[in-house]
Design a protein around this motif. Structure first.
Motif, mmCIF file in Angstrom:
data_model
loop_
_atom_site.group_PDB
_atom_site.id
_atom_site.type_symbol
_atom_site.label_atom_id
_atom_site.label_comp_id
_atom_site.label_asym_id
_atom_site.label_seq_id
_atom_site.Cartn_x
_atom_site.Cartn_y
_atom_site.Cartn_z
ATOM 1 N N SER A 41 0.959 -1.263 0.029
ATOM 2 C CA SER A 41 0.084 -0.155 -0.031
ATOM 3 C C SER A 41 0.834 1.236 0.130
ATOM 4 O O SER A 41 1.780 1.289 0.646
ATOM 5 C CB SER A 41 -1.003 -0.071 1.273
ATOM 6 O OG SER A 41 -1.774 1.317 1.351
ATOM 7 N N GLY A 42 0.613 2.360 -0.833
ATOM 8 C CA GLY A 42 1.454 3.480 -1.037
ATOM 9 C C GLY A 42 2.633 3.485 -1.713
ATOM 10 O O GLY A 42 3.352 4.443 -2.056
ATOM 11 N N SER A 43 2.879 2.298 -2.490
ATOM 12 C CA SER A 43 4.003 2.332 -3.248
ATOM 13 C C SER A 43 3.949 3.077 -4.550
ATOM 14 O O SER A 43 4.851 2.962 -5.406
ATOM 15 C CB SER A 43 4.250 0.538 -3.515
ATOM 16 O OG SER A 43 3.001 -0.155 -4.090
ATOM 17 N N GLY A 44 2.621 3.353 -5.053
ATOM 18 C CA GLY A 44 2.438 3.920 -6.397
ATOM 19 C C GLY A 44 1.579 3.270 -7.407
ATOM 20 O O GLY A 44 1.589 3.713 -8.414
ATOM 21 N N LYS A 45 1.051 2.335 -7.093
ATOM 22 C CA LYS A 45 0.419 1.451 -8.158
ATOM 23 C C LYS A 45 -0.725 2.115 -8.929
ATOM 24 O O LYS A 45 -0.878 2.385 -9.880
ATOM 25 C CB LYS A 45 -0.276 0.278 -7.659
ATOM 26 C CG LYS A 45 0.894 -0.633 -6.933
ATOM 27 C CD LYS A 45 0.289 -1.840 -6.344
ATOM 28 C CE LYS A 45 -0.669 -1.479 -5.053
ATOM 29 N NZ LYS A 45 -0.181 -1.107 -3.893
ATOM 30 N N SER A 46 -1.635 3.028 -7.866
ATOM 31 C CA SER A 46 -2.908 3.767 -8.369
ATOM 32 C C SER A 46 -2.274 4.851 -9.380
ATOM 33 O O SER A 46 -2.976 5.176 -10.223
ATOM 34 C CB SER A 46 -3.673 4.085 -7.527
ATOM 35 O OG SER A 46 -4.215 2.835 -6.867
#
Ligand SMILES: Nc1ncnc2c1ncn2[C@@H]1O[C@H](COP(=O)(O)OP(=O)(O)OP(=O)(O)O)[C@@H](O)[C@H]1O
Ligand SMILES: [Mg+2]
Length: 232
Positions: A41-46
């Motif tokens: 979560s928060g790694s930049g996927k979206s």
């Protein structure tokens, strides 16, 4: 090559704070690839999906889609590209509650000047048939199961024959049976030639893809073909 990202960054500014949501991402994607994007979560996927889907602009770097430099396009041109080239599917389906399945599927073409309404209706029926929901065309979202709602959303994403189908956690709100139906549908669409990029936290979803990209802290930390043995 369908997509080429070179050294793309996305920096969000919130007051004094700067968040490097994407930090130098370079990536090439060919037609008919089936890619899973994974990472904490928060790694930049979206953020990466929003840039790839022309919903958002990179802060720096270049993004070429079908050889066109998207980075320098006007907002209007970007919206047109998004409408013609990208189909989105979200975790929460995002259907309009008052409209039937058929009318929800028609929506992306409502403002298209290229398509007359009767053509639009035919295309919407075909898209619903493609996801196996022809018999549910007149149902409103609250008269459909979760899996059926997601299939309506997929039909809506497909109606404009997009170059890329993008899905952010498409099975996140579904039980195992419905998830399996959606994954089987993606498998079929991929076999028919559709390019698919799906964000997921679940290995059971990612194992359907042919290539897995892993992100961490806004960077791609792994990018590898999926072993055939890993596929269901
Ligand atoms: N609009 C925004 N303004 C400021 N920061 C943002 C914004 N959107 C995302 N971020 C930050 O950018 C980073 C990447 O967010 P992103 O939504 O891409 O993560 P993600 O990998 O999709 O996570 P998740 O698995 O939880 O959905 C996070 O640190 C997030 O807090
Ligand atoms: Mg996300």
């Amino acid at each position: 090559m369908l997509i080429r990202l070179s050294e793309v960054t996305k920096i969000y500014r919130l007051g004094q704070e700067r968040v490097h949501a994407l930090d130098g991402v370079s990536l090439g994607i060919d037609r008919n690839e089936y890619i899973a994007v994974m990472g904490p979560s928060g790694s930049g996927k979206s953020t990466m999906m929003n840039v790839l889907g022309c919903l958002d602009r990179a802060t720096s770097g270049t993004y070429e889609l079908k050889g066109q430099d998207v980075t320098r396009m006007s907002a209007g041109a970007l919206a047109r590209i998004r409408n013609e080239e990208i189909g989105f599917v979200f975790q929460s389906f995002e259907l309009l509650p008052r409209l039937s399945a058929l009318h929800n599927v028609e929506l992306p073409l409502i403002y298209s000047r290229r398509v007359w309404w009767w053509e639009r209706r035919t295309l919407a029926r075909q898209a619903l048939d493609r996801v196996g929901l022809g018999p549910r065309a007149s149902h409103r979202p609250n008269q459909l199961s979760g899996g059926e709602r997601q299939r309506v959303a997929i039909a809506r994403a497909l109606i404009g024959s997009p170059s890329i189908l993008m899905a952010d956690e498409p099975t996140g709100n579904l039980d195992t049976k419905n998830s399996d139906d959606i994954l089987a549908l993606f498998d079929r669409l991929h076999a028919e030639g559709q390019t698919i990029i799906v964000v997921t936290h679940e290995e059971s979803v990612a194992c359907h893809a042919r290539r897995v990209i892993r992100m961490r802290d806004g960077k791609i930390c792994a990018d590898a073909p999926q072993a055939k043995e890993a596929r269901p």
